[in-house]
Scaffold this motif. Sequence first.
Motif, PDB file in Angstrom:
ATOM      1  N   HIS A 240      26.252 -51.500  58.307  1.00 42.51           N
ATOM      2  CA  HIS A 240      25.589 -51.054  59.531  1.00 42.51           C
ATOM      3  C   HIS A 240      26.599 -50.740  60.635  1.00 42.51           C
ATOM      4  O   HIS A 240      26.495 -49.713  61.316  1.00 42.51           O
ATOM      5  CB  HIS A 240      24.609 -52.129  60.012  1.00 42.51           C
ATOM      6  CG  HIS A 240      23.972 -51.854  61.338  1.00 42.51           C
ATOM      7  ND1 HIS A 240      22.887 -51.012  61.492  1.00 42.51           N
ATOM      8  CD2 HIS A 240      24.281 -52.292  62.584  1.00 42.51           C
ATOM      9  CE1 HIS A 240      22.555 -50.953  62.766  1.00 42.51           C
ATOM     10  NE2 HIS A 240      23.375 -51.734  63.449  1.00 42.51           N
ATOM     11  N   ASP A 241      27.573 -51.626  60.819  1.00 39.46           N
ATOM     12  CA  ASP A 241      28.563 -51.424  61.884  1.00 39.46           C
ATOM     13  C   ASP A 241      29.320 -50.119  61.709  1.00 39.46           C
ATOM     14  O   ASP A 241      29.579 -49.394  62.678  1.00 39.46           O
ATOM     15  CB  ASP A 241      29.562 -52.587  61.914  1.00 39.46           C
ATOM     16  CG  ASP A 241      28.914 -53.901  62.323  1.00 39.46           C
ATOM     17  OD1 ASP A 241      27.802 -53.864  62.873  1.00 39.46           O
ATOM     18  OD2 ASP A 241      29.528 -54.949  62.093  1.00 39.46           O
ATOM     19  N   HIS A 242      29.704 -49.827  60.466  1.00 41.36           N
ATOM     20  CA  HIS A 242      30.459 -48.601  60.218  1.00 41.36           C
ATOM     21  C   HIS A 242      29.583 -47.359  60.414  1.00 41.36           C
ATOM     22  O   HIS A 242      30.004 -46.379  61.034  1.00 41.36           O
ATOM     23  CB  HIS A 242      31.036 -48.624  58.807  1.00 41.36           C
ATOM     24  CG  HIS A 242      32.092 -49.660  58.601  1.00 41.36           C
ATOM     25  ND1 HIS A 242      33.304 -49.628  59.278  1.00 41.36           N
ATOM     26  CD2 HIS A 242      32.131 -50.762  57.808  1.00 41.36           C
ATOM     27  CE1 HIS A 242      34.040 -50.668  58.903  1.00 41.36           C
ATOM     28  NE2 HIS A 242      33.354 -51.368  58.024  1.00 41.36           N
ATOM     29  N   ALA A 243      28.373 -47.396  59.878  1.00 40.88           N
ATOM     30  CA  ALA A 243      27.478 -46.248  60.000  1.00 40.88           C
ATOM     31  C   ALA A 243      27.177 -45.941  61.466  1.00 40.88           C
ATOM     32  O   ALA A 243      27.212 -44.777  61.897  1.00 40.88           O
ATOM     33  CB  ALA A 243      26.182 -46.511  59.233  1.00 40.88           C
ATOM     34  N   LYS A 244      26.899 -46.988  62.229  1.00 39.57           N
ATOM     35  CA  LYS A 244      26.566 -46.792  63.635  1.00 39.57           C
ATOM     36  C   LYS A 244      27.786 -46.343  64.454  1.00 39.57           C
ATOM     37  O   LYS A 244      27.641 -45.594  65.430  1.00 39.57           O
ATOM     38  CB  LYS A 244      25.974 -48.071  64.223  1.00 39.57           C
ATOM     39  CG  LYS A 244      24.583 -48.415  63.682  1.00 39.57           C
ATOM     40  CD  LYS A 244      23.578 -47.307  63.977  1.00 39.57           C
ATOM     41  CE  LYS A 244      22.177 -47.676  63.517  1.00 39.57           C
ATOM     42  NZ  LYS A 244      21.196 -46.593  63.770  1.00 39.57           N
TER      43      LYS A 244
ATOM     44  N   PRO B 157      33.739 -46.049  52.347  1.00 38.88           N
ATOM     45  CA  PRO B 157      33.036 -45.013  51.594  1.00 38.88           C
ATOM     46  C   PRO B 157      31.521 -45.235  51.619  1.00 38.88           C
ATOM     47  O   PRO B 157      31.044 -46.362  51.609  1.00 38.88           O
ATOM     48  CB  PRO B 157      33.583 -45.176  50.163  1.00 38.88           C
ATOM     49  CG  PRO B 157      34.917 -45.829  50.337  1.00 38.88           C
ATOM     50  CD  PRO B 157      34.737 -46.749  51.511  1.00 38.88           C
ATOM     51  N   ASN B 158      30.804 -44.130  51.678  1.00 38.72           N
ATOM     52  CA  ASN B 158      29.335 -44.166  51.640  1.00 38.72           C
ATOM     53  C   ASN B 158      28.745 -45.159  52.636  1.00 38.72           C
ATOM     54  O   ASN B 158      28.021 -46.089  52.261  1.00 38.72           O
ATOM     55  CB  ASN B 158      28.862 -44.499  50.217  1.00 38.72           C
ATOM     56  CG  ASN B 158      29.208 -43.403  49.227  1.00 38.72           C
ATOM     57  OD1 ASN B 158      28.785 -42.263  49.385  1.00 38.72           O
ATOM     58  ND2 ASN B 158      29.998 -43.743  48.215  1.00 38.72           N
ATOM     59  N   PRO B 159      29.025 -44.983  53.915  1.00 33.83           N
ATOM     60  CA  PRO B 159      28.587 -45.973  54.910  1.00 33.83           C
ATOM     61  C   PRO B 159      27.082 -45.992  55.161  1.00 33.83           C
ATOM     62  O   PRO B 159      26.599 -46.886  55.866  1.00 33.83           O
ATOM     63  CB  PRO B 159      29.342 -45.542  56.170  1.00 33.83           C
ATOM     64  CG  PRO B 159      29.564 -44.077  55.981  1.00 33.83           C
ATOM     65  CD  PRO B 159      29.809 -43.897  54.517  1.00 33.83           C
ATOM     66  N   VAL B 160      26.353 -45.029  54.614  1.00 34.18           N
ATOM     67  CA  VAL B 160      24.906 -45.037  54.833  1.00 34.18           C
ATOM     68  C   VAL B 160      24.187 -45.906  53.807  1.00 34.18           C
ATOM     69  O   VAL B 160      22.976 -46.098  53.878  1.00 34.18           O
ATOM     70  CB  VAL B 160      24.324 -43.607  54.783  1.00 34.18           C
ATOM     71  CG1 VAL B 160      24.894 -42.773  55.908  1.00 34.18           C
ATOM     72  CG2 VAL B 160      24.598 -42.943  53.440  1.00 34.18           C
ATOM     73  N   ALA B 161      24.918 -46.431  52.809  1.00 38.74           N
ATOM     74  CA  ALA B 161      24.296 -47.259  51.776  1.00 38.74           C
ATOM     75  C   ALA B 161      23.693 -48.515  52.407  1.00 38.74           C
ATOM     76  O   ALA B 161      24.379 -49.229  53.126  1.00 38.74           O
ATOM     77  CB  ALA B 161      25.326 -47.636  50.718  1.00 38.74           C
ATOM     78  N   PRO B 162      22.424 -48.823  52.118  1.00 39.10           N
ATOM     79  CA  PRO B 162      21.762 -49.922  52.816  1.00 39.10           C
ATOM     80  C   PRO B 162      22.068 -51.312  52.284  1.00 39.10           C
ATOM     81  O   PRO B 162      21.845 -52.299  52.979  1.00 39.10           O
ATOM     82  CB  PRO B 162      20.274 -49.599  52.605  1.00 39.10           C
ATOM     83  CG  PRO B 162      20.238 -48.900  51.284  1.00 39.10           C
ATOM     84  CD  PRO B 162      21.514 -48.079  51.225  1.00 39.10           C
TER      85      PRO B 162
END
Length: 297
Positions: free
Chosen positions: A123-127, A112-117
Amino acid sequence: MTTPPTLLVTGANGQLGRLVVEHLLDTVKVEPSRIIATTRNPAKLADFAARGVTVRAADFAKPETLAEAFKGADRLLLISTTSVGTRLVEHQAAIDAAVAAGVQHVLYTSIPNPVAPELLIVHDHAKTEDALAASQLPGWTVLRNNWYFENLNHTIPQLLQSGQWFNASGDGRIAYIARSDLARAAATALANGDNGKSALTLGGATAYTVPELAALIGSTLGGEIAAIPVTVPHLEQGMIGAGLPAPVAAVLSSAEIHIANGRLGDVSGDYRALTGAEPQSLESWLVANKAALAKAA
């Protein structure tokens, strides 16, 4: 007459992967001949092969082998690997191989919310999600899986022994869900034939704060657990002092910030809409596992 799609599950010998294949066979009732299960060691999937599932070797560390391993698959479930630090490269290789093999739809297990820093592993999930969106795949689905109930298997015995839950999650909530329910959702989505581009948030029907979890675990399993708030640096140092490697403690501490910022508290209707069923409640999971958790304590 349209030929039913062939479905491929990567990491099929993992804890989630095995459950996905079982749900494909036993819950969704997919013909075994339509299922391909891949793993680095096919011998470990002999039980599925005996049921008629096609078993193939696939090693994400050897990307040149993946296109052949994925050959003939129409829909593919890419279960995120555990190779933190290198898995983005592995995921990109799998997506490229899927395109090369003519796969029409890839599903990916994200968070959930993969853009959260703040979460160090985000990072791996967002990318990977970005890589799906940028690929030439006709369709893809992101399954944003919340924390497993099973993540508590190691935590609960320690809590019952000490009676204390040191945490830095504040008022943040977690919509825990059973691993088997997430596997059922993945199996259903893999088999349903959707060829769009979408993301689903999959979690339990209730989201809990740590104090609420402590009270529920204590009342269900027998014991009193005090939720004790601490700062993130204190929590991280405490974990290191307890013997955890510093990089692991850093990841776990970043997860506390992730929780505190509300990243895991979303309760959506996506699981119910996808499967037509209610996810197992945390209370029933605790009751079902009471003996094992109490024994471990």
